[in-house]
Design a protein around this motif. Structure first.
Motif, PDB file in Angstrom:
ATOM      1  N   ALA A  81       0.981  -1.238   0.156  1.00 53.10           N
ATOM      2  CA  ALA A  81      -0.052  -0.381   0.171  1.00 53.10           C
ATOM      3  C   ALA A  81       0.748   1.402  -0.309  1.00 53.10           C
ATOM      4  O   ALA A  81       0.817   2.089  -0.644  1.00 53.10           O
ATOM      5  N   ILE A  82       2.098   0.694   0.434  1.00 56.61           N
ATOM      6  CA  ILE A  82       3.061   2.104   0.746  1.00 56.61           C
ATOM      7  C   ILE A  82       3.375   2.729  -0.529  1.00 56.61           C
ATOM      8  O   ILE A  82       3.787   3.221  -1.220  1.00 56.61           O
ATOM      9  N   PHE A  83       4.110   1.441  -1.347  1.00 57.31           N
ATOM     10  CA  PHE A  83       4.591   1.694  -2.201  1.00 57.31           C
ATOM     11  C   PHE A  83       3.617   2.295  -3.097  1.00 57.31           C
ATOM     12  O   PHE A  83       4.461   3.031  -3.624  1.00 57.31           O
ATOM     13  N   ASN A  84       2.761   1.507  -3.386  1.00 54.58           N
ATOM     14  CA  ASN A  84       1.316   1.985  -4.927  1.00 54.58           C
ATOM     15  C   ASN A  84       0.949   3.842  -4.216  1.00 54.58           C
ATOM     16  O   ASN A  84       1.139   4.227  -5.360  1.00 54.58           O
ATOM     17  N   LEU A  85       0.863   3.919  -3.192  1.00 59.74           N
ATOM     18  CA  LEU A  85       0.556   4.946  -3.110  1.00 59.74           C
ATOM     19  C   LEU A  85       1.775   6.467  -3.167  1.00 59.74           C
ATOM     20  O   LEU A  85       1.322   7.451  -3.456  1.00 59.74           O
ATOM     21  N   LEU A  86       2.426   6.104  -3.026  1.00 65.21           N
ATOM     22  CA  LEU A  86       4.178   6.849  -3.435  1.00 65.21           C
ATOM     23  C   LEU A  86       5.345   6.339  -4.524  1.00 65.21           C
ATOM     24  O   LEU A  86       5.678   7.943  -5.709  1.00 65.21           O
ATOM     25  N   VAL A  87       5.460   5.119  -4.830  1.00 61.54           N
ATOM     26  CA  VAL A  87       6.142   4.835  -6.483  1.00 61.54           C
ATOM     27  C   VAL A  87       5.542   4.875  -7.670  1.00 61.54           C
ATOM     28  O   VAL A  87       6.221   5.465  -8.162  1.00 61.54           O
ATOM     29  N   ILE A  88       4.261   3.929  -7.170  1.00 60.12           N
ATOM     30  CA  ILE A  88       3.677   4.161  -8.489  1.00 60.12           C
ATOM     31  C   ILE A  88       3.385   5.349  -8.938  1.00 60.12           C
ATOM     32  O   ILE A  88       3.565   6.000 -10.083  1.00 60.12           O
TER      33      ILE A  88
END
Length: 335
Positions: A81-88
């Motif tokens: 969820a953190i990766f999806n919100l910040l990196v993507i």
């Protein structure tokens, strides 16, 4: 040393398998959505988001049922969820000339995602305080408790179904639905195989470095299983389909928090997580959510400068997890 090289190779190969399967899935999902004449927002928030979330769902199912490591699966969900919100979104902004949002994305999808984070935290808190045997170090999740997030996701689907009911399809594609569904199912099988490999790799890394598997779930598995979301959002951004690019991220996170974790609990009968470990990581997820919404609401677009800010914040998260892994700090207690 040999064991570490083999483990890293397993993680890399498994990641490539997940990437391949997600590419096949994206093509089939796109053709099916157009065949059925679904709205773009529904395609991104429901169809693509659920499918691209299959790696995260697989990770918690495989971690719980095959390896008996429910906390590893939860770590993967929160980290994803953190990766999806910040990196993507950051990569999508770089891939697009001008990544723009709509008021519906900010006021409906994003706000409902905030609700999903709150609902999951409430479930964790109830498991720690009201379930017999629960404590700060052992939040016990039961099938009764996870009815709340599942029902919340039902409301989310209902709201999008209402939008779909008012939608008049402008573009349809004549394809063989049976063949496309078969392709989609085959792609999901390939993704599941890749997820099994990356879960085994994370478990091996935990053994090699003597660190908790929860932390490897937050980082290695989270990044690897987020590849389908990244693939879909980046491709949509390149095609100037900003709505799908952004709603895929929010819809995927909503599905992961409200459905994937409850599925793991239902399969296990009951599951235990460390509430003290969940608090700081869920707190960072809440921070990432606030930053995402504020940046996206500003002029309803995501600039390259804001995208860099997202990546810097994710870098802070990785440094934090690294320091936790080597024992330099102990802010995530009880793991």
């Amino acid at each position: 040393m040999v064991g570490l090289v083999v483990t890293v190779a397993l993680v890399v190969v498994s990641t490539l398998v997940i990437w391949t399967g997600s590419g096949w899935f994206e093509g089939a999902a796109q053709r099916l959505s157009k065949h059925y004449g679904l709205p773009v927002a529904v395609h991104g928030a429901i169809v693509v988001a659920v499918g691209s979330s299959f790696p995260e769902l697989s990770s918690i199912v495989i971690s719980t049922v095959v390896h008996g490591e429910f906390s590893l699966g939860v770590g993967a969900i929160v980290g994803s969820a953190i990766f999806n919100l910040l990196v993507i979104p950051a990569l999508s902004a770089f891939a697009s000339e001008d990544l723009t949002a709509t008021r519906d994305i900010v006021h409906k999808d994003a706000q409902f995602y905030v609700i999903s984070v709150l609902v999951l935290f409430i479930v964790f808190a109830l498991g720690a305080t009201y379930v017999p045997g629960g404590s700060n170090s052992a939040a016990i999740l039961t099938p009764t408790l996870v009815v709340l997030p599942l029902a919340t996701y039902g409301v989310y689907v209902f709201l999008h179904q209402q939008d779909a009911g008012d939608h008049v399809a402008r573009e349809t594609v004549d394809v063989s639905p049976g063949r496309e569904w078969a392709k989609l199912a085959g792609a999901l099988v390939v993704v599941a195989v890749g997820v099994e490999g990356i879960v085994r790799g994370a478990l091996s890394l935990g053994a090699v470095f003597g660190t908790p598997t929860f932390l490897w779930g937050l980082t290695v598995i989270a990044a690897g299983t987020s590849l389908p979301d990244a693939f879909v959002s980046l491709q949509a951004a390149r095609d100037d389909d900003d709505v799908t690019s952004l709603t895929n991220v929010l819809g995927s996170n909503t599905f992961n928090l409200l459905v994937a974790i409850p599925v793991g609990v239902l399969l296990a009968g009951s599951a235990t997580i460390n509430f003290l470990a969940a608090i700081p990581t869920m707190g960072f997820l809440a921070l990432a959510t606030i930053v995402f919404i504020v940046f996206l609401r500003t002029d309803l677009r995501l600039t390259d400068r804001e995208a860099v800010g997202f990546l810097v914040l994710y870098g802070v998260f990785l440094v934090w997890m690294t320091l936790e892994s080597i024992g330099a700090i102990e802010t995530v207690r009880g793991i």
